[in-house]
Enzyme design. Sequence first.
Site, PDB file in Angstrom:
ATOM      1  N   HIS A 100       0.839  -1.196   0.000  1.00 36.76           N
ATOM      2  CA  HIS A 100       0.000   0.000   0.000  1.00 36.76           C
ATOM      3  C   HIS A 100       0.870   1.241   0.000  1.00 36.76           C
ATOM      4  CE1 HIS A 100       0.720  -1.363   4.135  1.00 36.76           C
ATOM      5  NE2 HIS A 100       0.741  -0.082   4.485  1.00 36.76           N
ATOM      6  N   HIS A 102       1.028   5.178   1.025  1.00 39.27           N
ATOM      7  CA  HIS A 102       0.390   6.187   1.880  1.00 39.27           C
ATOM      8  C   HIS A 102       0.419   7.539   1.161  1.00 39.27           C
ATOM      9  CE1 HIS A 102       0.594   3.993   5.876  1.00 39.27           C
ATOM     10  NE2 HIS A 102       1.524   3.320   5.216  1.00 39.27           N
TER      11      HIS A 102
HETATM   12  P1  5GP Z   1       1.939   0.179   7.350  1.00 38.67           P
HETATM   13  O1  5GP Z   1       2.644   0.393   8.647  1.00 38.67           O
HETATM   14  O2  5GP Z   1       1.707  -1.296   7.077  1.00 38.67           O
HETATM   15  O3  5GP Z   1       2.578   0.894   6.193  1.00 38.67           O
HETATM   16  O4  5GP Z   1       0.552   0.883   7.507  1.00 38.67           O
HETATM   17  C1  5GP Z   1      -0.659   0.217   7.671  1.00 38.67           C
HETATM   18  C2  5GP Z   1      -1.725   1.287   7.744  1.00 38.67           C
HETATM   19  O5  5GP Z   1      -2.971   0.652   7.624  1.00 38.67           O
HETATM   20  C3  5GP Z   1      -1.717   2.038   9.074  1.00 38.67           C
HETATM   21  O6  5GP Z   1      -1.566   3.435   8.810  1.00 38.67           O
HETATM   22  C4  5GP Z   1      -3.074   1.705   9.692  1.00 38.67           C
HETATM   23  O7  5GP Z   1      -3.658   2.799  10.341  1.00 38.67           O
HETATM   24  C5  5GP Z   1      -3.893   1.258   8.495  1.00 38.67           C
HETATM   25  N1  5GP Z   1      -4.898   0.259   8.801  1.00 38.67           N
HETATM   26  C6  5GP Z   1      -4.707  -0.904   9.491  1.00 38.67           C
HETATM   27  N2  5GP Z   1      -5.858  -1.602   9.549  1.00 38.67           N
HETATM   28  C7  5GP Z   1      -6.778  -0.879   8.864  1.00 38.67           C
HETATM   29  C8  5GP Z   1      -8.167  -1.081   8.568  1.00 38.67           C
HETATM   30  O8  5GP Z   1      -8.780  -2.078   8.943  1.00 38.67           O
HETATM   31  N3  5GP Z   1      -8.791  -0.114   7.830  1.00 38.67           N
HETATM   32  C9  5GP Z   1      -8.136   0.994   7.377  1.00 38.67           C
HETATM   33  N4  5GP Z   1      -8.840   1.885   6.660  1.00 38.67           N
HETATM   34  N5  5GP Z   1      -6.832   1.228   7.642  1.00 38.67           N
HETATM   35  C10 5GP Z   1      -6.160   0.299   8.379  1.00 38.67           C
END
Ligand code: 5GP
Length: 140
Positions: A100, A102
């Site tokens: 993903h 951001h």
């Molecule tokens: P990472 O650290 O993997 O780059 O970021 C994961 C992101 O996914 C985090 O910013 C977290 O807030 C978001 N996130 C985790 N679970 C969910 C969810 O169930 N729904 C949404 N909309 N965001 C999520």
Amino acid sequence: MPEDCVFCAIVDGDIPSRTVHETDDVLAFLDANPLAPGHTLVIPKEHHQHVGDLPADLSRAVFDVVSELTPRVQAAVECDAANVGINDGEAAGQEVPHMHAHIIPRSADDGGKPIHAVAGFRPDLTDEELDEIAEDVRNA
Ligand code: 5GP
Ligand code: ZN
């Protein structure tokens, strides 16, 4: 698709999300724990953990959406800057193992930092070491 992938569950509609953009292959939705108003995640609908795992067509589709959506997110939350980034791999802070990007809207007075702040201690590399690293990347 891994049974326990939260983003696959969002793609399948098993977990609700605030979708802001959707194509056949890509979904964009608001982060549930936003770092700023408008914090958006852009994902391929197909499960891949790493950015380098994406087939070329899917990679183009994801980055097209990132590019198109970033100014729209900024317009929606009335700012003119954003950090766009990917935590690629656990050591880089990836918590959800489904690729993903951001999009984090930024404003001058939000107390945040540039993307340079994500790394730890800066290495002190000589010109020769930089040449070697560039050579290694070209050959990898
Ligand atoms: P990472 O650290 O993997 O780059 O970021 C994961 C992101 O996914 C985090 O910013 C977290 O807030 C978001 N996130 C985790 N679970 C969910 C969810 O169930 N729904 C949404 N909309 N965001 C999520
Ligand atoms: Zn997944």
